[in-house]
Design an enzyme around this catalytic site. Structure first.
Site, mmCIF file in Angstrom:
data_model
loop_
_atom_site.group_PDB
_atom_site.id
_atom_site.type_symbol
_atom_site.label_atom_id
_atom_site.label_comp_id
_atom_site.label_asym_id
_atom_site.label_seq_id
_atom_site.Cartn_x
_atom_site.Cartn_y
_atom_site.Cartn_z
ATOM 1 N N ARG A 170 0.923 -1.681 -0.265
ATOM 2 C CA ARG A 170 0.048 0.794 -0.168
ATOM 3 C C ARG A 170 0.359 1.450 0.016
ATOM 4 N NH1 ARG A 170 -2.842 1.236 3.592
ATOM 5 N NH2 ARG A 170 -4.560 1.862 2.592
ATOM 6 N N ARG A 174 8.061 6.665 -5.369
ATOM 7 C CA ARG A 174 8.110 7.611 -6.578
ATOM 8 C C ARG A 174 9.216 8.143 -6.417
ATOM 9 N NH1 ARG A 174 3.352 10.826 -3.036
ATOM 10 N NH2 ARG A 174 2.027 9.309 -4.270
ATOM 11 N N ARG A 247 -5.364 -5.532 16.327
ATOM 12 C CA ARG A 247 -4.286 -4.743 16.035
ATOM 13 C C ARG A 247 -5.739 -3.636 17.182
ATOM 14 N NH1 ARG A 247 0.038 -6.263 18.583
ATOM 15 N NH2 ARG A 247 1.011 -4.259 18.390
ATOM 16 N N ARG A 279 2.871 7.302 15.756
ATOM 17 C CA ARG A 279 3.405 8.773 15.784
ATOM 18 C C ARG A 279 2.430 9.537 16.956
ATOM 19 N NH1 ARG A 279 -1.392 8.072 11.336
ATOM 20 N NH2 ARG A 279 -3.196 6.927 12.062
ATOM 21 N N GLU A 299 0.572 8.154 19.741
ATOM 22 C CA GLU A 299 -0.698 6.925 19.300
ATOM 23 C C GLU A 299 0.382 5.288 19.715
ATOM 24 O OE1 GLU A 299 -1.720 5.171 15.114
ATOM 25 O OE2 GLU A 299 -2.521 7.388 16.018
ATOM 26 N N TYR A 347 -9.925 -3.847 5.577
ATOM 27 C CA TYR A 347 -9.454 -2.282 6.015
ATOM 28 C C TYR A 347 -9.785 -1.598 4.919
ATOM 29 C CZ TYR A 347 -6.132 1.674 6.978
ATOM 30 O OH TYR A 347 -6.287 3.155 7.931
ATOM 31 N N ASP A 349 -10.563 2.497 3.357
ATOM 32 C CA ASP A 349 -10.460 3.813 3.891
ATOM 33 C C ASP A 349 -11.771 4.423 3.843
ATOM 34 O OD1 ASP A 349 -7.815 4.263 3.830
ATOM 35 O OD2 ASP A 349 -7.284 4.166 1.418
#
Length: 367
Positions: A170, A174, A247, A279, A299, A347, A349
């Site tokens: 995922r 680039r 998780r 994070r 987190e 999962y 979005d």
């Protein structure tokens, strides 16, 4: 009597409730939490919209979905450009020419490609069998060791070489100087937070909070002709085929009274193994806030156990087999619609959740 009992006031439940109500159906939405919005819930604190369950950045390539959410909120121009902190060294994410230059001093895409190829060949990985091998094949050993290994093992609580390779696929890689994490055409944050957007979706819908579906299941089921269920699918079937694993996350937030800008970015990932959290989120930057104080959230990934909030499904072979058994039961139901990440053990979005809810509505009501 209601036409639909909708279990869960998150994105899926809110979109379905809106579409059903628009068609003259009577819905009752319940949620065990004290608020609507599910995990996209934002809470106003110190004049700042706090992403209570972690950072949520809306992004999509689907203009239909983008236009759909604009019925309920105006979106700002926020672009997700996280920073990685490895023992005090800062790198741009996603992996792009800025990252490669910071790490190796390379200037051209060709130099970066050659560096990655050199490290890939040195590792001798022909066919990646796990996340570690997949990551090295994609970006080489330097980036893997500094920016992937520690973060990933904290996130999943397992060695990287014991995780499936698809997890890392995922991540964007680039060879341009582009710090925009997402490739999607549309991106932003609802001005005023997600809770207001969900509230608009639920206008005209009866909502009851602090209601645990499983504490009064028979009584609640009797209220409606059909149920739209967005909770854990294994719990719905009383765990008869086993418990699906997740998780979980723990959040520690602090208000910094005398600091207007703590880290200069909404999201900074801590990629070394020694830092216990993954994070820090500084919420005001999602909406370009200029308040005199700031709120930050650390987190911490944790091992999930029943009673905890489930966040990330562990889609390994064992859990996928268990889910297929529950899916077979769900497919036989004529008066229950299963939707959302927990009911489908996936999962998603946000734009995918909305698309799935709209698809369910079209299937239920027609175009």
């Amino acid at each position: 009597m209601y036409d639909y009992l909708i279990v869960g006031a998150g994105l899926y439940g809110a979109v379905f409730a809106h579409e059903a109500t628009k068609r003259g159906k009577r819905c009752l939405v319940i949620d065990r939490r004290a608020h609507i919005g599910g995990n996209v819930y934002t809470e106003l604190r110190e004049g700042i919209n706090i992403h209570a369950y972690g950072a949520h950045i809306f992004h999509t390539n689907d203009k239909t979905i983008w236009d759909y959410v604009h019925q309920f909120a105006e979106f700002n121009r926020y672009t997700n450009s996280p920073i990685a902190n490895y023992k005090g060294e800062l790198y741009n994410l996603p992996f792009n020419m800025n990252t490669f230059h910071q790490l190796w001093g390379v200037v051209t895409p060709e130099e970066a490609r050659l560096k990655i190829e050199e490290q890939r060949n040195a590792a001798g990985i022909a066919e990646p069998q796990n996340l570690e091998e997949q990551a090295i094949s994609l970006v080489g050993t330097d980036i893997y060791e500094k920016l992937i290994k520690g973060y990933t093992e904290k996130q999943w609580g397992r060695p990287a070489n014991a995780l499936p390779p698809f997890i890392i696929k995922r991540l964007p890689v680039r060879f341009t100087y582009d710090n925009n994490y997402f490739n999607d055409r549309y991106q932003g944050i609802p001005i005023g937070g997600y809770t207001g957007m969900i509230a608009k979706m639920l206008e005209g819908v009866e909502v009851r909070l602090h209601v645990d579906y499983f504490s009064n299941r028979a009584e609640l089921d009797a209220l409606a002709a059909k149920v739209v269920y967005t909770g854990m699918i294994d719990q719905y079937y009383d765990y008869r085929h086993g418990v699906l694993e997740y998780r979980s996350l723990r959040f520690e937030s602090r208000t910094l009274e005398h600091t207007s800008n703590y880290q200069g970015n909404a999201v900074v990932n801590y990629t070394d193994a020694e830092t216990p959290f993954t994070r820090i989120i500084e919420h005001k930057h999602f909406e370009f806030g200029t308040q005199e104080k700031t709120v930050i959230t650390e987190e911490y990934p944790t091992e999930w156990k029943p009673g905890d909030e489930p966040y990330y499904p562990i889609n390994d072979d064992k859990n996928s087999l268990i889910y297929r058994k529950y899916k077979a039961l769900a497919d036989q139901e004529s008066n229950v619609i299963f939707g959302g990440r927990l009911a489908t053990y996936a999962y998603y979005d946000m734009h995918q959740v909305i698309a799935a809810a709209l698809h369910a509505a079209r299937k239920e009501f027609g175009a």
